[in-house]
Design an enzyme around this catalytic site. Structure first.
Site, PDB file in Angstrom:
ATOM      1  N   HIS A  82       0.842  -1.196   0.000  1.00  0.00           N
ATOM      2  CA  HIS A  82       0.000   0.000   0.000  1.00  0.00           C
ATOM      3  C   HIS A  82       0.878   1.247   0.000  1.00  0.00           C
ATOM      4  O   HIS A  82       1.852   1.321   0.728  1.00  0.00           O
ATOM      5  CB  HIS A  82      -0.895   0.019   1.239  1.00  0.00           C
ATOM      6  CG  HIS A  82      -2.088   0.910   1.057  1.00  0.00           C
ATOM      7  ND1 HIS A  82      -3.317   0.427   0.684  1.00  0.00           N
ATOM      8  CD2 HIS A  82      -2.230   2.246   1.165  1.00  0.00           C
ATOM      9  CE1 HIS A  82      -4.169   1.432   0.573  1.00  0.00           C
ATOM     10  NE2 HIS A  82      -3.529   2.545   0.859  1.00  0.00           N
ATOM     11  N   ASP A 161     -14.149   2.813   6.037  1.00  0.00           N
ATOM     12  CA  ASP A 161     -13.088   3.595   5.387  1.00  0.00           C
ATOM     13  C   ASP A 161     -13.565   4.142   4.051  1.00  0.00           C
ATOM     14  O   ASP A 161     -13.260   5.284   3.702  1.00  0.00           O
ATOM     15  CB  ASP A 161     -11.825   2.750   5.181  1.00  0.00           C
ATOM     16  CG  ASP A 161     -10.777   3.536   4.404  1.00  0.00           C
ATOM     17  OD1 ASP A 161     -10.336   4.577   4.928  1.00  0.00           O
ATOM     18  OD2 ASP A 161     -10.456   3.173   3.263  1.00  0.00           O
TER      19      ASP A 161
HETATM   20  N1  URA Z   1      -4.266   5.949   1.262  1.00  0.00           N
HETATM   21  C1  URA Z   1      -5.308   5.442   1.967  1.00  0.00           C
HETATM   22  O1  URA Z   1      -5.782   4.350   1.713  1.00  0.00           O
HETATM   23  N2  URA Z   1      -5.809   6.186   2.944  1.00  0.00           N
HETATM   24  C2  URA Z   1      -5.326   7.379   3.272  1.00  0.00           C
HETATM   25  O2  URA Z   1      -5.814   7.975   4.180  1.00  0.00           O
HETATM   26  C3  URA Z   1      -4.242   7.901   2.531  1.00  0.00           C
HETATM   27  C4  URA Z   1      -3.731   7.151   1.522  1.00  0.00           C
END
Ligand code: URA
Length: 440
Positions: A82, A161
């Site tokens: 990520h 999220d």
């Molecule tokens: N990438 C993500 O998934 N979340 C964030 O808050 C910032 C970058």
């Protein structure tokens, strides 16, 4: 419990309890808290921060807001990756095929653009017919057959999220260590991989502008990952200059193909080799040196490119666009931007360049905005390059002529030309492990 009181507690700098955080996340997912209330809460978190315990509780609540993926039916070691987000960051599309060449499986659930940064899913959707929404069975089949698959974060993977991310994108609440850490780690923990490689960007185009805050963010995420039993490593990488030359969805797919064919820009190629080497390394494929050799080999012998083509084909995309990227065509409008003086490019305000790309149509200014997949920027010159007055610095592209002027203005202001060359810095700044930090 009332959300109003919880907002006031955070506004007044109080530490939120686990119960308050759970209530807030559960109620928001059920639609019992309005977007404007959650926006106020996000701004209070942005301004007042969160303790480690609050961040861990927020991550847990967001992870549990949806499904936890069980990848056990996929053979082999599963490594996730990520990035905290950057400008021109298309590394996932290069490193996933590289590691897949060596049997490391990547079950990647990616996001869309956020603020001034691009998103892998928006880039992939530039390929005609490419499906970013596969059902679980199809997702697993692609991973088993090709070695990797990249899909949009599903509705039920950390749905908290997904909702909060879209809200942060348009409320000026992105650059917050607890919000970034909980956003990223909730998705990573729900995604079910065995190991996690984090690419924490630092610099003018990153959400973290200085090395100390990027290391603080990395340490928080590595601690959360290891606490949950996942081998987690973070690399701190440079985002003081856009990565590669192309910014924009179709433009970045073109550049991915160049790198996979061994003809891409050196900075992007090198960073991808370092990231994929670390992924192979945490998957136990050899020493870092051996993994670096393996990564270079997969680019040289064309196997990583073949893997990418296979993945695009399995996900319904038109591979003719990958085999011949000229097929993407060009935006309706374009304009060259020229140097207005002699000297060296001293610095590039990469966030401003990212914002210019959003203005051109690469990203969204409002939640429901449509992406212009051909819009973007191709940089001819980057920090450190010598320029003479009249040299082309870049070309900007958009389907909307009016947007060119706005973006042009920003880009001219973002590129600083000075008499002297700036100091060259490392692309990889540090590696953060659970027990040590190695700075380069
Ligand atoms: N990438 C993500 O998934 N979340 C964030 O808050 C910032 C970058």
């Amino acid at each position: 419990m009332r959300i109003y009181d919880i907002i006031c507690n955070k506004r007044d700098g109080k530490e939120l309890t686990k119960e308050e955080i759970n209530y807030m996340i559960e109620s928001y997912c059920k639609g019992k808290i309005e977007d404007y209330q959650m926006s106020a809460m996000l701004m209070a978190i942005y301004l007042n921060g969160m303790t480690d315990e609050e961040t861990a509780n927020l991550t847990e609540a967001m992870t549990k807001s949806g499904d936890i993926v069980d990848l056990s039916s996929i053979e082999g070691i599963k490594v996730d990756k990520h990035s905290t987000g950057g400008v021109g960051d298309k590394t996932t599309l290069i490193i996933a095929p590289i590691v897949a060449c060596y049997g490391v499986k990547v079950a990647k659930m990616s996001g869309r653009g956020l603020g001034h940064t691009g998103g892998t899913i928006d880039k992939l959707e530039a390929i005609p017919n490419f499906k970013t929404n596969l059902d679980k069975e199809e997702f697993f089949n692609v991973i088993n057959e090709v070695g990797f698959s990249i899909v949009a974060q599903s509705g039920n993977l950390a749905p908290a999220d997904k909702k909060i991310y879209a809200l942060r994108d348009v409320t000026g609440t992105v650059e917050s260590i607890p919000l970034i850490a909980s956003s990223i780690m909730s998705k990573k923990l729900a995604s079910g991989s065995d190991c996690i490689l984090l690419d924490v960007k630092v610099g003018s185009g990153a959400f973290m502008k200085d090395i100390d805050s990027s290391i603080e963010l990395a340490k928080k995420m590595v601690a959360i990952g290891e606490h949950c039993g996942k081998k987690t490593v973070a690399l701190i990488t440079d985002m003081d200059i856009p990565l590669g030359k192309n910014i924009g969805n179709a433009l970045e797919i073109k550049e991915v193909v160049e790198v996979l064919k061994g003809k891409g820009p050196q900075d992007l190629t090198n960073i991808c080799i370092t990231l994929s080497s670390n992924m192979l390394y945490i998957a136990g494929k050899g020493t870092l040196e051996e993994c670096e050799k393996m990564s270079k080999e997969a680019l040289k012998n064309g196997l990583a490119f073949e893997k990418f083509v296979q993945m695009v084909e399995r996900q319904g995309g038109d591979t003719e666009y990958i085999k011949n990227t000229e097929k993407f065509g060009e935006s309706k409008y374009k304009e060259d931007i020229f140097a207005q003086e002699d000297g060296y490019i001293y610095s590039m305000d990469t966030e401003e360049i990212g914002i210019a790309s959003v203005i051109l149509g690469v990203g969204r200014e409002k939640k429901d905005d449509k992406i212009d997949c051909l819009a973007g920027i191709i940089l001819d010159k980057k920090t450190g390059d010598k320029v003479n007055r009249g040299d082309k610095l870049c070309t900007i592209y958009s389907g909307d002529k009016n947007k060119l002027d706005l973006a042009k203005d920003k880009i001219i202001k973002a590129i600083s030309i000075q008499e002297n060359k700036s100091k060259k810095t490392n692309l990889i700044k540090a590696s953060v492990f659970i027990d040590k930090i190695v700075k380069f």
